[in-house]
Enzyme design. Structure first.
Site, PDB file in Angstrom:
ATOM      1  N   ARG A  16       0.821  -1.211   0.000  1.00  0.00           N
ATOM      2  CA  ARG A  16       0.000   0.000   0.000  1.00  0.00           C
ATOM      3  C   ARG A  16       0.859   1.267   0.000  1.00  0.00           C
ATOM      4  NH1 ARG A  16      -3.393  -0.531   5.260  1.00  0.00           N
ATOM      5  NH2 ARG A  16      -1.404  -1.432   5.952  1.00  0.00           N
ATOM      6  N   LYS A  75       3.327   1.711   7.628  1.00  0.00           N
ATOM      7  CA  LYS A  75       3.574   0.714   8.665  1.00  0.00           C
ATOM      8  C   LYS A  75       4.937   0.922   9.326  1.00  0.00           C
ATOM      9  CE  LYS A  75       1.006  -2.117   9.500  1.00  0.00           C
ATOM     10  NZ  LYS A  75      -0.125  -2.128  10.464  1.00  0.00           N
ATOM     11  N   HIS A  93       1.193   2.696  16.376  1.00  0.00           N
ATOM     12  CA  HIS A  93       0.770   1.643  17.322  1.00  0.00           C
ATOM     13  C   HIS A  93       1.578   1.743  18.614  1.00  0.00           C
ATOM     14  CE1 HIS A  93      -1.537   0.022  14.040  1.00  0.00           C
ATOM     15  NE2 HIS A  93      -0.468  -0.117  13.309  1.00  0.00           N
ATOM     16  N   GLN A  98       1.769  -0.992  23.870  1.00  0.00           N
ATOM     17  CA  GLN A  98       2.390  -2.062  23.100  1.00  0.00           C
ATOM     18  C   GLN A  98       3.911  -2.006  23.280  1.00  0.00           C
ATOM     19  OE1 GLN A  98       0.370   0.372  21.837  1.00  0.00           O
ATOM     20  NE2 GLN A  98      -0.929  -0.399  20.194  1.00  0.00           N
ATOM     21  N   PHE A 132      -8.101   3.147   6.879  1.00  0.00           N
ATOM     22  CA  PHE A 132      -8.219   1.990   5.994  1.00  0.00           C
ATOM     23  C   PHE A 132      -9.347   1.064   6.445  1.00  0.00           C
ATOM     24  CE2 PHE A 132      -3.783   3.080   5.014  1.00  0.00           C
ATOM     25  CZ  PHE A 132      -3.747   2.871   3.637  1.00  0.00           C
ATOM     26  N   ARG A 196     -16.535   2.238  10.105  1.00  0.00           N
ATOM     27  CA  ARG A 196     -15.958   1.899   8.804  1.00  0.00           C
ATOM     28  C   ARG A 196     -15.609   0.411   8.733  1.00  0.00           C
ATOM     29  NH1 ARG A 196     -12.632   6.807   9.717  1.00  0.00           N
ATOM     30  NH2 ARG A 196     -13.153   8.435   8.199  1.00  0.00           N
ATOM     31  N   ASP A 269      -5.442  -6.078  18.241  1.00  0.00           N
ATOM     32  CA  ASP A 269      -4.553  -5.407  19.185  1.00  0.00           C
ATOM     33  C   ASP A 269      -4.212  -6.348  20.337  1.00  0.00           C
ATOM     34  OD1 ASP A 269      -3.067  -3.173  19.701  1.00  0.00           O
ATOM     35  OD2 ASP A 269      -4.777  -1.818  19.736  1.00  0.00           O
TER      36      ASP A 269
END
Length: 354
Positions: A16, A75, A93, A98, A132, A196, A269
């Site tokens: 992408r 990403k 993220h 995380q 997205f 979405r 997640d």
């Protein structure tokens, strides 16, 4: 002059891009400098960007970009631990505890750079301005149904790869369902159906003849438990993990009485303490799309974290169209959606050296 540097994605299976040649042409026309790195995988060829007026740079050369350049990707960055001196636009993220995200934030603190996280690019009412989500939901529901078909055939979901467009994905999925189950279809519960992601998941299910129970905030406001999840063969989680998110699938679920056989954790997640799906602890991959968390009866979890990449052209064009109006405002980085994204970063970044 604002300088936007579009880096090549370095993660495997990531084709992408966040801006199309049409978008580059619009930014150049308004006086912005745009550099686009060459890429071996990007779904749109470099020639179209050159024709649109972009400067072309070698793949992976962004660390040598001018200090004032804004580095734009989607990403993860390479996990080499180097301090980050630039301002980056990307999905970090990093704000939900995380582990990899904490490492990323420390790299920004060490280098003096900043993160404008695309997930936190929001309007005054807190709604994301570009996502997205629709194609994540669409592709996530498709892979989850491939997993259900594989179960019906006595196996486990096979590896997946890029489809050139959604009609070809639909044709392959319909053939797999028909071969494994004839006219039979599972019943699906979609939580987050009004967003979405949920819209994309519901649309794909309906195209496949799958009956969908659609839940959103009203149905989950009581906080659980949610026995209805176990009463559907397919559960699609389309709710991002946040503080206060209820647990939809507790750790006890695999051993409970259930019809549930496939969980599509599209929000994906598992590293977050706030994950509403407690039966698994790691993302799955294109090579191994599901994790079997119980054998008899089988329970598979699909948790691919770059689902829109399975339909890279459609998802890129959709996302780029949503984001372009905000890229045209990059000269006002301290205001509006960009200013709010910077404030979020400042609230979460560690002190240098910590």
């Amino acid at each position: 002059m604002t300088h936007l540097w579009v880096r090549a994605e370095q993660r495997p299976n990531e084709d992408r891009v966040g801006i199309t040649p049409r978008g580059v042409a619009e930014l150049v026309a308004q006086g912005m400098r745009v550099t686009v790195e060459e890429s071996r995988s990007r779904v749109i060829g470099i020639g179209a960007y050159r024709d649109a007026g972009a400067e072309i740079a070698p793949e992976g050369s962004w660390p040598q970009a001018p200090r004032e350049a804004l580095i734009f990707g989607l990403k993860e960055l390479p996990e080499d631990g180097t301090p980050l001196v630039h301002r980056h636009i990307m999905f970090g993220h990093a704000y939900k505890g995380q582990p990899a995200g904490q490492v990323l934030l420390r790299r920004f603190a060490a280098g003096g750079g900043a993160l404008y996280d695309l997930e936190y690019l929001v309007d005054v009412e807190g709604r994301r301005v570009a996502a997205f989500g629709y194609w994540a939901g669409y592709a996530g529901a498709a892979v989850s149904l491939f997993a259900w078909a594989a179960q019906r055939a006595g196996g486990i979901c096979a590896p997946v790869s890029v489809w050139p467009n959604s009609p070809e994905m639909e044709a392959d999925l319909r053939a797999a369902l028909d071969a494994a189950a004839g006219a039979a279809r599972p019943r699906a519960l979609v939580i987050g159906a009004l967003g979405r992601v949920g819209s994309g998941a519901s649309d794909l299910c309906e195209k496949m003849g799958v009956r969908v129970t659609q839940w959103d905030m009203a149905e989950t406001a009581h906080g659980g438990p949610f026995p209805e999840v176990l009463e559907h063969e397919l559960f699609l989680n389309c709710i991002l993990a946040r503080p206060g998110t209820p647990v939809f699938v507790p750790a006890s679920a695999p051993g409970d009485a259930r019809r549930l056989s496939v969980i599509g954790d599209i929000a994906c997640d598992p590293d977050s303490d706030f994950s509403p799906v407690k039966v698994y602890d790691r993302a799955t991959s294109w090579e191994a799309p599901v994790l079997r968390v119980h054998e008899d009866p089988p329970l598979d979890v699909m948790a691919i974290d770059n689902l829109p990449s399975l339909l890279p052209l459609e998802s890129s064009e959709d996302f780029a169209g949503q984001l372009l109006p905000w890229l045209t405002r990059l000269e006002a980085l301290e205001d509006g959606v960009w200013g709010r994204a910077r404030e979020t970063f400042e609230q979460h970044k560690p002190e240098a050296g910590t």
